[in-house]
Motif scaffolding. Structure first.
Motif, mmCIF file in Angstrom:
data_model
loop_
_atom_site.group_PDB
_atom_site.id
_atom_site.type_symbol
_atom_site.label_atom_id
_atom_site.label_comp_id
_atom_site.label_asym_id
_atom_site.label_seq_id
_atom_site.Cartn_x
_atom_site.Cartn_y
_atom_site.Cartn_z
ATOM 1 N N GLN A 34 -6.388 9.529 1.108
ATOM 2 C CA GLN A 34 -7.394 9.029 0.607
ATOM 3 C C GLN A 34 -6.858 8.122 -0.403
ATOM 4 O OE1 GLN A 34 -10.535 11.960 0.393
ATOM 5 N NE2 GLN A 34 -11.925 10.760 1.717
ATOM 6 N N LYS A 35 -5.954 9.070 -1.173
ATOM 7 C CA LYS A 35 -5.169 8.592 -2.285
ATOM 8 C C LYS A 35 -4.297 7.333 -2.099
ATOM 9 C CE LYS A 35 -5.264 11.202 -6.368
ATOM 10 N NZ LYS A 35 -6.198 10.466 -6.762
ATOM 11 N N ILE A 36 -3.758 7.417 -1.044
ATOM 12 C CA ILE A 36 -2.678 6.383 -0.724
ATOM 13 C C ILE A 36 -3.241 5.211 -0.156
ATOM 14 C CG2 ILE A 36 -0.969 6.056 1.069
ATOM 15 C CD1 ILE A 36 -0.269 9.332 0.651
ATOM 16 N N VAL A 37 -4.396 5.129 0.694
ATOM 17 C CA VAL A 37 -4.970 4.005 1.275
ATOM 18 C C VAL A 37 -4.935 2.809 0.301
ATOM 19 C CG1 VAL A 37 -7.341 3.260 2.042
ATOM 20 C CG2 VAL A 37 -6.440 5.319 2.831
ATOM 21 N N PRO A 38 -5.577 2.920 -0.940
ATOM 22 C CA PRO A 38 -5.740 1.600 -1.616
ATOM 23 C C PRO A 38 -4.588 0.719 -1.921
ATOM 24 C CG PRO A 38 -6.888 3.387 -2.646
ATOM 25 C CD PRO A 38 -6.141 3.902 -1.470
ATOM 26 N N ALA A 39 -3.371 1.518 -1.763
ATOM 27 C CA ALA A 39 -1.958 0.850 -2.037
ATOM 28 C C ALA A 39 -1.436 0.281 -0.964
ATOM 29 C CB ALA A 39 -1.076 1.867 -2.803
ATOM 30 N N GLN A 40 -1.966 0.266 0.293
ATOM 31 C CA GLN A 40 -1.505 -0.284 1.441
ATOM 32 C C GLN A 40 -1.823 -1.530 1.773
ATOM 33 O OE1 GLN A 40 0.680 2.078 2.621
ATOM 34 N NE2 GLN A 40 0.179 3.244 1.127
ATOM 35 N N GLY A 41 -0.794 -2.165 2.646
ATOM 36 C CA GLY A 41 -1.521 -3.309 3.262
ATOM 37 C C GLY A 41 -2.427 -3.315 4.286
ATOM 38 N N PRO A 42 -3.058 -4.565 4.503
ATOM 39 C CA PRO A 42 -4.033 -4.520 5.361
ATOM 40 C C PRO A 42 -4.042 -3.567 6.727
ATOM 41 C CG PRO A 42 -3.818 -6.567 4.707
ATOM 42 C CD PRO A 42 -2.623 -5.916 4.374
ATOM 43 N N SER A 43 -3.174 -3.779 7.409
ATOM 44 C CA SER A 43 -2.789 -2.948 8.906
ATOM 45 C C SER A 43 -2.714 -1.561 8.679
ATOM 46 C CB SER A 43 -1.675 -3.643 9.509
ATOM 47 O OG SER A 43 -1.894 -4.916 9.848
ATOM 48 N N LEU A 44 -1.979 -1.249 7.900
ATOM 49 C CA LEU A 44 -1.933 0.147 7.571
ATOM 50 C C LEU A 44 -3.099 0.826 6.815
ATOM 51 C CD1 LEU A 44 0.145 2.590 8.038
ATOM 52 C CD2 LEU A 44 1.574 2.077 5.877
ATOM 53 N N LYS A 45 -3.655 0.068 5.956
ATOM 54 C CA LYS A 45 -4.860 0.393 5.297
ATOM 55 C C LYS A 45 -5.956 0.765 6.298
ATOM 56 C CE LYS A 45 -7.709 -0.752 1.455
ATOM 57 N NZ LYS A 45 -7.792 -1.820 0.194
ATOM 58 N N ALA A 46 -6.190 -0.127 7.200
ATOM 59 C CA ALA A 46 -7.032 0.404 8.394
ATOM 60 C C ALA A 46 -6.957 1.195 9.123
ATOM 61 C CB ALA A 46 -7.279 -1.063 9.319
ATOM 62 N N ILE A 47 -5.664 1.529 9.341
ATOM 63 C CA ILE A 47 -5.186 2.816 10.065
ATOM 64 C C ILE A 47 -5.406 3.997 9.336
ATOM 65 C CG2 ILE A 47 -3.143 4.080 10.835
ATOM 66 C CD1 ILE A 47 -1.829 1.294 11.901
#
Length: 92
Positions: A34-47
């Protein structure tokens, strides 16, 4: 280099490093993701958002990524092996 669906290998590598760091600090896996999610690009964020939902329902991190075609099977197997050995931070 990208996986077959466009996620960069460097992004998966960074994800592994970030996740390992948070796990070493004592965060439970779902909270670390959950902490990592905001820093990801759109594709990886959705995954990762789908992964969090699955983990909250009781799945392991590896199981939550099992059917994500954008994630390399080798990465999922790495997670699975590390989880089974109860050494996820070290396995990443």
């Amino acid at each position: 280099m990208k996986t077959h669906s466009g996620i960069k290998l460097t992004d998966l590598s960074q994800l592994a490093r970030d996740l390992a760091g948070l796990l070493r600090l004592g965060y439970p896996t779902v909270e670390a993701v959950q902490k990592i999610v905001p820093a990801q690009g759109p594709s990886l964020k959705a995954i990762l958002e789908r992964s969090v939902t699955a983990q909250q329902k009781g799945e392991s991190l590896a199981a939550s990524l099992q059917n994500e075609t954008a994630v390399l099977p080798l990465f999922v197997r790495l997670l699975e092996t590390a989880e089974k050995s109860e050494a996820l931070p070290e396995g990443l």
